[in-house]
Each structure stands twice: as structure tokens, then as C-alpha cells.
Design a protein around this motif. Sequence first.
Motif, PDB file in Angstrom:
ATOM      1  N   ARG A  38       0.865  -1.204   0.000  1.00 55.46           N
ATOM      2  CA  ARG A  38       0.000   0.000   0.000  1.00 55.46           C
ATOM      3  C   ARG A  38       0.895   1.246   0.000  1.00 55.46           C
ATOM      4  O   ARG A  38       1.799   1.361   0.819  1.00 55.46           O
ATOM      5  CB  ARG A  38      -0.920  -0.005   1.215  1.00 55.46           C
ATOM      6  N   VAL A  39       0.593   2.198  -0.929  1.00 60.47           N
ATOM      7  CA  VAL A  39       1.423   3.420  -1.055  1.00 60.47           C
ATOM      8  C   VAL A  39       0.900   4.533  -0.161  1.00 60.47           C
ATOM      9  O   VAL A  39       1.655   5.166   0.586  1.00 60.47           O
ATOM     10  CB  VAL A  39       1.467   3.895  -2.528  1.00 60.47           C
ATOM     11  N   PHE A  40      -0.428   4.809  -0.195  1.00 59.39           N
ATOM     12  CA  PHE A  40      -0.959   5.935   0.592  1.00 59.39           C
ATOM     13  C   PHE A  40      -1.873   5.415   1.686  1.00 59.39           C
ATOM     14  O   PHE A  40      -2.113   4.215   1.811  1.00 59.39           O
ATOM     15  CB  PHE A  40      -1.700   6.905  -0.337  1.00 59.39           C
ATOM     16  N   ALA A  83       3.162   3.199   2.635  1.00 59.27           N
ATOM     17  CA  ALA A  83       4.616   3.412   2.586  1.00 59.27           C
ATOM     18  C   ALA A  83       4.953   4.900   2.598  1.00 59.27           C
ATOM     19  O   ALA A  83       5.972   5.304   3.166  1.00 59.27           O
ATOM     20  CB  ALA A  83       5.185   2.740   1.339  1.00 59.27           C
ATOM     21  N   ALA A  84       4.105   5.752   1.943  1.00 66.88           N
ATOM     22  CA  ALA A  84       4.386   7.189   1.911  1.00 66.88           C
ATOM     23  C   ALA A  84       4.399   7.770   3.312  1.00 66.88           C
ATOM     24  O   ALA A  84       5.260   8.586   3.663  1.00 66.88           O
ATOM     25  CB  ALA A  84       3.346   7.909   1.048  1.00 66.88           C
ATOM     26  N   ALA A  85       3.443   7.328   4.173  1.00 69.50           N
ATOM     27  CA  ALA A  85       3.396   7.828   5.547  1.00 69.50           C
ATOM     28  C   ALA A  85       4.617   7.344   6.333  1.00 69.50           C
ATOM     29  O   ALA A  85       5.182   8.085   7.148  1.00 69.50           O
ATOM     30  CB  ALA A  85       2.105   7.394   6.214  1.00 69.50           C
ATOM     31  N   LYS A  86       5.031   6.083   6.109  1.00 64.86           N
ATOM     32  CA  LYS A  86       6.187   5.548   6.848  1.00 64.86           C
ATOM     33  C   LYS A  86       7.475   6.292   6.478  1.00 64.86           C
ATOM     34  O   LYS A  86       8.338   6.526   7.339  1.00 64.86           O
ATOM     35  CB  LYS A  86       6.348   4.044   6.543  1.00 64.86           C
ATOM     36  N   LEU A  87       7.607   6.651   5.196  1.00 62.82           N
ATOM     37  CA  LEU A  87       8.840   7.327   4.744  1.00 62.82           C
ATOM     38  C   LEU A  87       8.763   8.852   4.894  1.00 62.82           C
ATOM     39  O   LEU A  87       9.774   9.542   4.704  1.00 62.82           O
ATOM     40  CB  LEU A  87       9.095   6.992   3.271  1.00 62.82           C
ATOM     41  N   GLY A  88       7.569   9.378   5.228  1.00 65.00           N
ATOM     42  CA  GLY A  88       7.428  10.832   5.370  1.00 65.00           C
ATOM     43  C   GLY A  88       7.459  11.562   4.029  1.00 65.00           C
ATOM     44  O   GLY A  88       7.898  12.715   3.956  1.00 65.00           O
ATOM     45  N   LEU A  89       7.015  10.876   2.980  1.00 59.34           N
ATOM     46  CA  LEU A  89       6.999  11.465   1.641  1.00 59.34           C
ATOM     47  C   LEU A  89       5.559  11.683   1.182  1.00 59.34           C
ATOM     48  O   LEU A  89       4.642  11.012   1.640  1.00 59.34           O
ATOM     49  CB  LEU A  89       7.705  10.547   0.630  1.00 59.34           C
ATOM     50  N   ALA A  90       5.412  12.632   0.229  1.00 61.87           N
ATOM     51  CA  ALA A  90       4.107  12.825  -0.398  1.00 61.87           C
ATOM     52  C   ALA A  90       3.817  11.640  -1.295  1.00 61.87           C
ATOM     53  O   ALA A  90       4.731  11.016  -1.845  1.00 61.87           O
ATOM     54  CB  ALA A  90       4.105  14.113  -1.224  1.00 61.87           C
ATOM     55  N   ARG A  91       2.557  11.330  -1.428  1.00 59.77           N
ATOM     56  CA  ARG A  91       2.166  10.180  -2.243  1.00 59.77           C
ATOM     57  C   ARG A  91       2.702  10.302  -3.666  1.00 59.77           C
ATOM     58  O   ARG A  91       3.244   9.353  -4.230  1.00 59.77           O
ATOM     59  CB  ARG A  91       0.638  10.082  -2.266  1.00 59.77           C
ATOM     60  N   SER A  92       2.581  11.522  -4.264  1.00 65.39           N
ATOM     61  CA  SER A  92       3.032  11.711  -5.642  1.00 65.39           C
ATOM     62  C   SER A  92       4.540  11.526  -5.766  1.00 65.39           C
ATOM     63  O   SER A  92       5.035  10.973  -6.752  1.00 65.39           O
ATOM     64  CB  SER A  92       2.629  13.104  -6.130  1.00 65.39           C
ATOM     65  N   THR A  93       5.279  11.986  -4.744  1.00 64.04           N
ATOM     66  CA  THR A  93       6.745  11.849  -4.777  1.00 64.04           C
ATOM     67  C   THR A  93       7.144  10.375  -4.740  1.00 64.04           C
ATOM     68  O   THR A  93       8.020   9.923  -5.491  1.00 64.04           O
ATOM     69  CB  THR A  93       7.372  12.602  -3.598  1.00 64.04           C
ATOM     70  N   LEU A  94       6.494   9.635  -3.857  1.00 59.55           N
ATOM     71  CA  LEU A  94       6.836   8.211  -3.737  1.00 59.55           C
ATOM     72  C   LEU A  94       6.475   7.467  -5.022  1.00 59.55           C
ATOM     73  O   LEU A  94       7.241   6.614  -5.491  1.00 59.55           O
ATOM     74  CB  LEU A  94       6.104   7.605  -2.526  1.00 59.55           C
ATOM     75  N   GLU A  95       5.312   7.783  -5.604  1.00 62.28           N
ATOM     76  CA  GLU A  95       4.910   7.136  -6.846  1.00 62.28           C
ATOM     77  C   GLU A  95       5.944   7.392  -7.943  1.00 62.28           C
ATOM     78  O   GLU A  95       6.283   6.517  -8.738  1.00 62.28           O
ATOM     79  CB  GLU A  95       3.544   7.656  -7.296  1.00 62.28           C
ATOM     80  N   SER A  96       6.455   8.649  -7.989  1.00 55.43           N
ATOM     81  CA  SER A  96       7.457   9.003  -8.999  1.00 55.43           C
ATOM     82  C   SER A  96       8.729   8.189  -8.817  1.00 55.43           C
ATOM     83  O   SER A  96       9.318   7.679  -9.778  1.00 55.43           O
ATOM     84  CB  SER A  96       7.759  10.502  -8.917  1.00 55.43           C
ATOM     85  N   LYS A  97       9.177   8.044  -7.544  1.00 57.05           N
ATOM     86  CA  LYS A  97      10.409   7.284  -7.279  1.00 57.05           C
ATOM     87  C   LYS A  97      10.215   5.799  -7.597  1.00 57.05           C
ATOM     88  O   LYS A  97      11.143   5.127  -8.075  1.00 57.05           O
ATOM     89  CB  LYS A  97      10.825   7.471  -5.822  1.00 57.05           C
ATOM     90  N   ILE A  98       9.033   5.274  -7.313  1.00 56.88           N
ATOM     91  CA  ILE A  98       8.763   3.855  -7.624  1.00 56.88           C
ATOM     92  C   ILE A  98       8.912   3.621  -9.122  1.00 56.88           C
ATOM     93  O   ILE A  98       9.498   2.618  -9.564  1.00 56.88           O
ATOM     94  CB  ILE A  98       7.364   3.455  -7.129  1.00 56.88           C
ATOM     95  N   ARG A  99       8.398   4.585  -9.946  1.00 56.91           N
ATOM     96  CA  ARG A  99       8.514   4.422 -11.391  1.00 56.91           C
ATOM     97  C   ARG A  99       9.938   4.584 -11.866  1.00 56.91           C
ATOM     98  O   ARG A  99      10.433   3.829 -12.693  1.00 56.91           O
ATOM     99  CB  ARG A  99       7.611   5.444 -12.100  1.00 56.91           C
ATOM    100  N   SER A 100      10.650   5.614 -11.333  1.00 58.48           N
ATOM    101  CA  SER A 100      12.013   5.884 -11.801  1.00 58.48           C
ATOM    102  C   SER A 100      12.977   4.767 -11.409  1.00 58.48           C
ATOM    103  O   SER A 100      13.949   4.496 -12.127  1.00 58.48           O
ATOM    104  CB  SER A 100      12.495   7.228 -11.251  1.00 58.48           C
ATOM    105  N   LEU A 101      12.736   4.083 -10.261  1.00 56.27           N
ATOM    106  CA  LEU A 101      13.640   3.013  -9.809  1.00 56.27           C
ATOM    107  C   LEU A 101      13.151   1.627 -10.237  1.00 56.27           C
ATOM    108  O   LEU A 101      13.709   0.606  -9.825  1.00 56.27           O
ATOM    109  CB  LEU A 101      13.763   3.066  -8.280  1.00 56.27           C
TER     110      LEU A 101
END
Length: 852
Positions: free
Chosen positions: A817-819, A824-842
Motif C-alpha cells: 500500500r502506497v498511501f 509506505a508514503a506515511a512511513k517514509l514521510g513522503l508525499a504520495r506523488s513523490t513516492l509514486e514518482s520514485k517507484i517508477r524511476s527506480l
Amino acid sequence: MDVTDHGLLTRELRRRESYLAEAQRLSHTGSFGWRVSSGEIFWSDETFRIFEFAPSSKVSMPMILERVHPQDMPSVEMAMAAATRAEGIDLECRLLMPDGKIKYLHVVGKAESGETGSIEVIGAVMDVTTRKLTEIELRRSKVHLADAQRLSRTGSVGMEVSTKRIFWSEEAARIYGYAPGTEPTPDLILQRVHPDDVQLLKSVLERAGQAGSDFNFEHRLLMPDGSIKHILNLAHGLREGDGNEESVGAIMDITERKVAEDAIRRSEAYLAEAQKLSHTGSFGCKASSGEMFWSEETFRIFGYDRDAKPAVEAILKRVHPDDKAMVQGQISHATSQGKDCNLEYRLLLPDDSVKYVHVVAHAMKDKAGNLEFVGAVTDITERKAAEERIRRQEAELRQMLDFAPQLIAVFGPNRERLHINRIALDYLGLSLEEWRQTPHPGAFVHPDDRPRDLDYFDRAVSTGSSYELELRLRKFDGSYRWFLARSNPVLDDKGNVVRWYVASTDIEDRKRAEERLQQENVALREEINKASMFEEIVGTSPALQAVLSRISKVAPSDSTVLITGETGTGKELVARAIHRRSHRASRAFVSVNCAAIPRDLIASELFGHERGAFTGATQQRLGRFELANGGTLFLDEVGELPAETQIALLRVLQEYEFERVGGTRRIRADVRVIAATNRDLPGAIRAGSFRSDLFYRLHVFPIEIPSLRERRADIPLLVEYFVDRYARKAGKNIKRVNKKTLELLQSYPWPGNIRELQNVIERSVIVCETENFSVDKSWLSQQPRDTRLGCKLHFSQMLAATEKEVIEEALRESQGRVFGPSGAAAKLGLARSTLESKIRSLNINKKHSPLE
């Protein structure tokens, strides 16, 4: 001879001497004799009187010369010298008498030589003072006459009947356009006469030659320059005592008078036409006699023929019966009190039609103190009909407004409450009078919206322009709803606001829908902004996102920006992105490649030049700073500027002004400067090729663009972008990219950065013949890598690997679960959109993470 004869002879001689003396006295002529050798002088009694010496005086030459006027002494001495040569004397001179009086003398003498050689002068001296004064006065009179004729533009003319000789004064010659002194002839006169008046003047000249005729007529002259003169001729026949007849008269240049008369006639015609067009007549009235004067338009307004006699009775005869008492009362009051009059009333004409008139009369007194009225009467029938139509239309409009589904209100120029429709009154729960008596202008506006509402209105009042804003209005039950209020001013002829019309449309449902839509699309907008918020700057890598973040922060300011990076990284795209997000976006973006312009011309290119500033400068030319005024100037390859141009650029950045090459006038520069370079400017400063003070002026907000090898995660997006771009351009349908090609492109170090990638893809699209895109490996440069770049690449890969592990661990713990609160976004302290972007780029697979 006996004694008797001697006595008779003596008496006869005395008688003749007495006659001679009396003749000399009457003619003011004295005789004299002068023996030149001895200086002996003999005078008659009259000569003594002329010189005002006593008859017993012993006359000598010094005594005579003492009387001579100092200014005439040279001519007298010349005459005396001539006498000593036995030459005659004939001169005029003046005497300056002891009392200051001046006499004018005419001296004539005959010199004779005796047998012994002695010279004796015998002559006469005449007192011509009276004649001289008369001549002087005559000359003065002639000058005054000539001046009077010139000033009055009146010349004198005449004709001798017997000889037909014409004579005229200098002013008459000037009037006809001839030089003073020109001898007049009939042909010479007729040459100047207007062709239409030639026969008239020929007839006048013939009659003048027959004598006995008087003339008073006008004719025109056609001058050589094409201008026309108007001449008034007056002449009278005279018969002299000797029987000679003359025709004597005067000619006057009346051109100005004629022009003035024509102007008056035109003005009168214009006034009459203006009165006719404006339906306004003028009148005058003498209160004591009742005598009235009407213009033609006044006759038309009252329906009378021009032959009718204007009178108060004639006016009252036309007044509508219902208005007659009021009109009579106004006339009586104005006449008895001597007051101005201003009234409107109706006329009932013979054909039973009704006219409305507006009468204004001004009371004044003539020189004798008698009361007079001067005024105007205007037919306002059309205006009254228009007012009635407007009243009916206003009633209809109010009825329409009451049924309109909007809240509509009418305010005065200072927001005075005038009218509001029924829908609005029902919404507010007020009557019309209660609404009008509400004191506060924003009484029904939500407290949070009142400052904005008042600010908008104040600005609109100052500019006289319409405006619209969204605000909340209170309902009768205390609740608030959103409305779009549009305010439009009504201006008078002078541009002043006379009314404000405000229409408020209920947008509560739209506002609620917008809020829902906004909440639903927050994540989508973030994704869009991250993926491609900067036009052609494509990519989502952290390195590029950091650059875009800095662009967003600096764009709204006017700060100078220095963009650095390797060649081909897209420095101009970054500069354009800054410009488009600044408040200067609507103005020019001017780009200059400092390395592409010769060193001798770079200053002219940047700052412009004046005509003649250097060889080849044939006209004034505006520089890039002037072309970019109000906008942005992009200085690419700024490190290549020569030293002298660096100084000029530094001055612009410091003082915001510059001078054209060859010019002296300072020009104000309202330009934002963005510079870019791929050079090591600190190294150039140490080498002495770049000024440190200019560097620090440019280095206000530095942005370093990462190379393509530092943002390998963006290569798939860039490849997709360029393939699509060039495929559409080439008219090809490329659906997919070969996997091995993509791996090849991601592994290549790209020393030429995005420009090299772009060129490789364009070339590959051109040769591609299938739907699968591929790149020939031989097209990629085989140059050895810089070990330093390898170190950088190794560190970047390590960082990406570590980041990937952290994200995958968070996804395992949140079961993919991302949001959400446990995402995962809450656990890492990142915005949902930022985490989604990193998931795609990596290239992280969210679905498989929980199973790993």
C-alpha cells in the motif's frame, strides 16, 4: 544845368530810391556791394533788416559770418572763394539769429573786374524763410498724406479730361501691385482688373474721360499671385478756373472688409443652419415697448410665417390652454422683477399637434437703462418623447429584472442604494425601503470577503472600469451562499460614473463541485506537475526535480540567474522556463549567443549603436537590451564575453542603465538577465579572462543542470518523447522501443548529453522502417570515459540502489500500500506523488514487494 533842373532831378532820384527801398522791404530783398580787395561792404536798409543789424553799424565780413548757420559755413566759404576768382554767387544758406531763430536766405551776386584788376561783387540777398517753411510744411503734409493713405489703404487718382492723362499716388500704385512711381495707363490698370469686371472699368474710364460724372462703385483685382483684391472707387468731376476739367477721386482696398463681411454672412448662415438642426431659435424683446425680434427657427417653432409680426400675444396664442396661465405668470414676473426666465411648456399648433418647448431668457439693460430680454427657445418635443419612451422602458426593465434569476441591484456613483430586483429582496428578506436604509456598503457580504469587495470597488471607482469577483452573500436565514458579482459602470459624457449595475449569479453549486473536483484531482495534478510541468523539460529524476524546484522558486523574482552545466544539457530551456513563470512572461524573451558574435560587434549587438558610430553603421540600431525591455535577456556562453563588454554589462547590472555605442544619452534598462555557460568561471577568474565582480553580479541565484548520465532514470521518458516527436514529424507510426536499444541508451555515458541523445534518435527515426524503434550501436561514440565521470556515476548508482532498498522495505511492511495512514508514503514521510514518482524511476514492482 540850372538850379531848377538840378532840384527836379534830385527830387526824382529820391522818389525812385524811396520806391526801391519800399520794393525791397515788401519783397524782403536787400542789395549789397562788396569790394573783394579792400573788404569794403555796402548794404541797403533792407539788407540790414534781414541780418538784424543797426543801419549805423559798420558791416564787416566777420560780422556776416557770425550770423551764418554753422552747418552752412562750408558752402558760404566756397561762395566767397568763388567771388575772389571773379565768379558769380548763387547759394541758399541759413542765418542763426541771436534769439535762436533761423532765417533762410537766397544770395545772388555778379562779380566784375575793374581796369585796375580789382574785383567788385554786386548782388541781392532775399529772405526766403516764409517760402522755405511753406515748402517744409508742404513736404511734411505730403509725407503725412502718403502715410495716411498707406495706413488706410486709400490711394488718390485723377484724370485730365483734355489729355486723358491718368495720375495716381504711390499708395494707389501699391494697391494695384505696381512699384511707386509707375506711370499709370488704361492698359496697365486693366491688366490687374478681374476678367469679370473689365467691361465695368472700361465703361468707367470712358465716362471719366467725358467729364462731369461722379463715380461710386466696387470692382476686383486679380493679382499676379492669384489673390483677389476688392476695390472701392469714389470720383468727382471738377472744372478749374481756366476751364480745364479733371476727374479726381480715391480708391480704397476693402479686401479685409469684404472678407469680414463674407465671414459674417457665413457665420449667420451657419448659425441659422445650426439653429435649424438643433431646433433652437433665438429672440429678443424690449420690455418697455413689447417689440420682439425672432430668428427664422423661432418662426418655424411657433408655426408662423416669416411675415408675421413677433409679439407676446402671438406666443400666448400658440401656448397650450393648460399651460397658458403658468406662462403668463412667468412672463409677468420676469418683466416686473427684471429677472431671468427658464421654463418649459407646450404649444398647441393649428393642426392640433402638440410641441414641447424649453425657453431660457436673460434679463439685461441697454445703454439707456431700459430692460431687455435675450434668449432662446428650443423644440424639445423629440426629447420629451424619448424621455417618455425611456420611462416606459424603465418600467418594463424593472419588471424584467424582478423576474430575472439573478440578484440585480443599481447603485449611485458612491454606492448609494437606488434599486434592487424582487429576487434579491426575497433572498435578503427585506423590503426595498429597508434595503435602501441599510447603512454599511458591505452589510450582506461575508466578513472574510468584505475587504476584497471594498478593494475591488475602490479600484473600479478610480478607473471607471467594470469588474467581477466571487463572494458570499448572507441569506435571510443567516446562511451564506457563493455568488459571482459582476459590476458595470454607466458613464456620462465626461467619463464620470453615474450608476453602478451589479448582477450576482448564484454559483454555490459550482463552488461545491469545484471543491470536490479539486480534492479528487490533487494527486493527479501533482503527478502531472512532476512529470512535465516545464514544457520540453522532460523527466522525473531527483536531480532534475531539484532543478525544477529551484526554477519555481526563482521565477517570480527579478533576480539574476546563472545557469551552469555541460553542453547540450538544455540551459536555454531552463532560461525559457524561468521567463514563462515570471511576471515578465507576456513580454519578450531575447536570446544572445555571446560566442557566436564577433568580439568587435558584441557591444553593438547588446547595447545598440548610433548612426555613424563606426564604419558600416549607416543607421541607428536598437540593441538586445532595448529589444528585451520589460522582459528577459538570456546571455548564453557568457564566459566568452570580451573584457570591455564585461565592464559595460557590469554597469547595466549595477546601475540598470546603458549607452548605445557612439551615443551619449543614458537609457534605462528594465530587463531581467539570465546567463548561462559551460565554462569554469572561477577558473577563468583565476586566469584573468573573466571579471570577478561581474561573476558575483551574475551568481545571485546559481542553477547547475545535471548531465544526462546523472539522470539516467529520465532516459526512457526522453526516448519516448523524442521518438514520438520525430515520428510524427516524419509521418511514421512507431509503437514500441526495442528493449536492447533502451538498455544500450541507458548504459551509454552521453558526453553530448540531451543534444546528442536527440540527434541519435532523430537519425534512427529517419532510417527506421518498422514499428519497433532501434538504434545502431555503431552510432554511439566510442571515446573512453573520464575516470572522474565513472566515479560520479558509481556514486549515483550506489545512491539509487540504497534508495530503492529503503522504498522496497517500506512497501513490504505496508503490504504494497502506497498511501493511507499505514501506507509506505506515511512511513517514509513522503508525499504520495513523490513516492509514486520514485517507484517508477527506480523500476520497483509494488505488487511483488510483499512477497519478497
